[in-house]
Design an enzyme around this catalytic site. Structure first.
Site, PDB file in Angstrom:
ATOM      1  CD1 TRP A 323      -1.798   2.261   2.187  1.00 28.93           C
ATOM      2  CD2 TRP A 323      -2.877   1.478   0.579  1.00 28.93           C
ATOM      3  NE1 TRP A 323      -2.705   3.161   1.942  1.00 28.93           N
ATOM      4  CE2 TRP A 323      -3.380   2.649   1.051  1.00 28.93           C
ATOM      5  CE3 TRP A 323      -3.702   0.843  -0.666  1.00 28.93           C
ATOM      6  CZ2 TRP A 323      -4.531   3.176   0.509  1.00 28.93           C
ATOM      7  CZ3 TRP A 323      -4.749   1.359  -1.177  1.00 28.93           C
ATOM      8  CH2 TRP A 323      -5.212   2.468  -0.482  1.00 28.93           C
ATOM      9  CG  ASP A 360       4.007 -10.866  -4.113  1.00 29.28           C
ATOM     10  OD1 ASP A 360       3.173 -11.504  -4.783  1.00 29.28           O
ATOM     11  OD2 ASP A 360       3.740 -10.032  -3.565  1.00 29.28           O
ATOM     12  CG  ASP A 362       1.028  -5.687  -2.543  1.00 18.01           C
ATOM     13  OD1 ASP A 362       0.245  -5.313  -3.164  1.00 18.01           O
ATOM     14  OD2 ASP A 362       0.936  -5.964  -1.377  1.00 18.01           O
ATOM     15  CD  GLU A 364      -1.968  -3.011  -2.061  1.00 16.55           C
ATOM     16  OE1 GLU A 364      -2.625  -2.025  -1.309  1.00 16.55           O
ATOM     17  OE2 GLU A 364      -1.454  -3.944  -1.352  1.00 16.55           O
ATOM     18  CE1 TYR A 432      -5.623  -8.165   2.419  1.00 15.14           C
ATOM     19  CE2 TYR A 432      -6.223 -10.558   2.294  1.00 15.14           C
ATOM     20  CZ  TYR A 432      -5.452  -9.279   1.900  1.00 15.14           C
ATOM     21  OH  TYR A 432      -3.844  -9.360   1.666  1.00 15.14           O
TER      22      TYR A 432
END
Length: 590
Positions: A323, A360, A362, A364, A432
């Site tokens: 994030w 990985d 991520d 966002e 989630y």
């Protein structure tokens, strides 16, 4: 039923055709396409059809789909009911069973635009393809012909749910494939007026060469992945050793070490002290051996190395972004080759190269908004993953954490995830944080609903909708992991016990208002009810939602039914000292 016009007029103004672009054994994806073939604008549409007993709709998108007994109805949304002459719209659904629709009506008339109901019969399903001449990059498919009362025009060939060719015969050679890669092929017939029949059975094909890495979904075992947070070694006092002492090490397959930063167009260290320098005493170390002042590698990386030595079943990926640090991807993907090189150089540093088995990413969110907004375009994510695979090669795991926004026009639709999937091992679908006290006044709602329910604040914000959306886009089910949060989200100032109540703000939390670990909530605010596959609780004026071992078990059963590659969780620190939630995931995916 109210239609746009009388049946005679509707019969000459629009058609509805059905297709089944994917079938994963226990279920399938179905699509209806409504086309305005007239000269005046349609302002609404309603499609009706019958399924045989045992075939049902489980979730749908881009239409309101309801059923009574074996009869099903799909009505337009408020935003897609108007069709200009020649325009078309498609809505889809996931279903169970193997039946095909019959008795189709569009606005009360025949779906093929003719005067009779149900009109021209659909083609039958072609035979399940056979595969031959399999090489590193190609395969030849053959199938038995479909039948139709008016004749077969051609066949659509689908690879992993995405159409790759239309042919007039009953064979097709697919080239340009990747070595050592699993593919699934189906075929669908078209009749002389372009009606499509049911899809054939699926033929699994693995090209020769490449890697047979058992860490990739689809090889028989399910992925059970947990996030280890770099900063957890501070206030939370959670270390790699806790993965062992909780009993979790024997129940997981992968760890995502989070997070590395993305800045200046490169992968860079997050907290170098925690990762490579923090000294561990004997009682804190995985193997009971203290770090020395002069050893070349200490910190979390050295403890992960020790963990892998004792648990060779575990693979570790270094996760970048998250994030807070996703804003750096926008610059990085302007030159994906250079970005991939920077990540490779960092991860393959000789001091810790043996620790990591994959990367990985991520982000966002690509071509959408998270903490900041990105406008890289729908192909940026795919281009990034293509560059990563090209640099890291076939034996390295390349994965990503991705949005679970399954709403119409939402984040999933903004990016070519299906195009990226061919270069990736799997996606961690972050199912989630759908709802929480970031909407301070409520309404209260479970932050990780498995399915929709009456009164849900936002349609499409469920695990089922997200997974269906990815499948519809063409991402193979085996490359999708279901996300579980090891924490709850909560409000305060709540008087209503059931979901949907108003609130005055975020409930107090140990580290952040509105968030609390499962290990705390199970004792301080036990569940008082369940909805949409997850639990909720009201204690005093506080209202929380979170997953328990029981709801995790239900979600794992659903993940298996959907043919998913497994599950992942955020993060280890929220679990109990004896790993209750990890155990529930492990047992549920057996």
């Amino acid at each position: 039923m109210v239609g746009l016009a009388a049946p005679a007029e509707a019969a000459t103004s629009a058609t509805a055709t059905f297709s089944k672009p994917s079938d994963w054994g226990s279920g399938f994806e179905g699509r209806w396409t409504v086309k305005n073939t007239g000269t005046t604008t349609l302002s609404s549409w309603t499609v009706e059809w019958d399924f045989p007993a045992g075939t049902t709709v489980t979730s749908a998108w881009d239409a309101d789909v309801t059923g009574s007994a074996n009869h099903w109805t799909g009505k337009n949304k408020t935003w897609n009911g108007t069709l200009a002459p020649g325009a078309s719209v498609t809505f889809g659904f996931n279903g169970t069973g193997s039946g095909s629709p019959s008795g189709c009506k569009l606005n009360g008339a025949s779906c093929d635009g003719g005067p009779s109901v149900p009109g021209d019969a659909l083609p039958s399903a072609p035979g399940t393809p056979t595969a031959s001449n399999i090489t590193n990059t190609a395969v030849t498919l053959n199938w038995s012909a479909a039948t139709d009362d008016k004749g077969i025009k051609n066949y659509d060939v689908f690879r992993n749910g995405t159409k790759v060719a239309t042919v007039t015969g009953t064979s097709y050679t697919n080239t340009g494939l990747t070595a050592g890669t699993d593919y699934s092929y189906t075929v669908q017939a078209r009749d002389t007026i372009d009606q499509v029949g049911p899809v054939s059975g699926a033929r699994a094909v693995r090209t020769t060469g490449g890697s047979t890495d058992p860490g990739t979904p689809g090889t028989g075992s399910k992925i059970k992945l947990g996030y280890f947070t770099e900063w957890g070694v501070y206030d939370r006092n959670y270390h790699v050793k806790n993965i062992v002492s909780s009993g979790s090490a024997s129940k997981i397959t992968h760890i995502n070490y989070s997070f590395g930063n993305v800045t200046g167009g490169k992968c860079v260290m997050g907290d170098a002290y925690a990762a490579t320098d923090k000294a561990y005493t004997a009682d804190q170390a995985v193997d009971g051996v203290a770090d020395t002042w002069d050893q070349p590698l200490r910190g979390n990386f050295n403890q992960l190395r020790k963990l892998k030595a004792a648990n060779p079943n575990i693979k570790v990926l270094w996760s970048f972004g998250g994030w807070t640090w996703s804003g750096g991807f926008t610059d990085a993907v302007k030159n994906p080759t250079a970005f991939a090189q920077s990540c490779y150089d960092l991860i393959e540093d000789p001091r810790w190269a043996d620790v990591f088995d994959g990367i990985d990413l991520d982000w966002e969110y690509p071509n959408s908004c998270g903490l900041s907004c990105d406008a890289s375009g729908p192909n940026a994510f795919k281009n990034m993953m293509q560059a990563m695979r090209a640099k890291f090669g076939p034996n390295y795991l390349v994965t990503a954490a991705v949005t679970a926004d399954g709403s119409a026009g939402g984040k999933i639709e903004q990016t070519d995830y299906a195009g990226a999937a061919q270069y990736m091992n799997w996606f961690n679908v972050m199912t989630y944080d759908f709802f929480g006290s970031f909407n301070a006044a409520g309404p209260t709602a479970p932050h990780s609903p498995l399915t929709s329910y009456t009164g849900i604040p936002q349609q499409g914000f469920t695990s089922a909708d997200a997974i269906a959306k990815f499948k519809a886009q063409g991402v193979p089910a085996a490359k999708l992991l279901l996300g579980i949060g090891f924490y709850g989200r909560g409000w305060t100032g709540v008087t209503q016990a059931a979901p949907g109540g108003t609130a005055t703000g975020a409930a107090p939390g140990t580290y952040e208002a509105g968030i609390e670990d499962y290990k705390v909530l199970k004792n301080t605010c036990p569940p008082t009810g369940t909805i949409a596959g997850t639990s909720y609780s009201k204690c005093g004026s506080n209202w929380w939602s979170y997953d328990t071992p029981a709801t995790v078990a239900g979600k794992m059963a659903w993940a298996k039914q959907q043919g998913l590659g497994g599950a992942f969780f955020w993060d280890f620190t929220g679990d109990t000292a004896n790993g209750e939630l990890v155990t529930a995931i492990s047992n549920g995916l057996q």
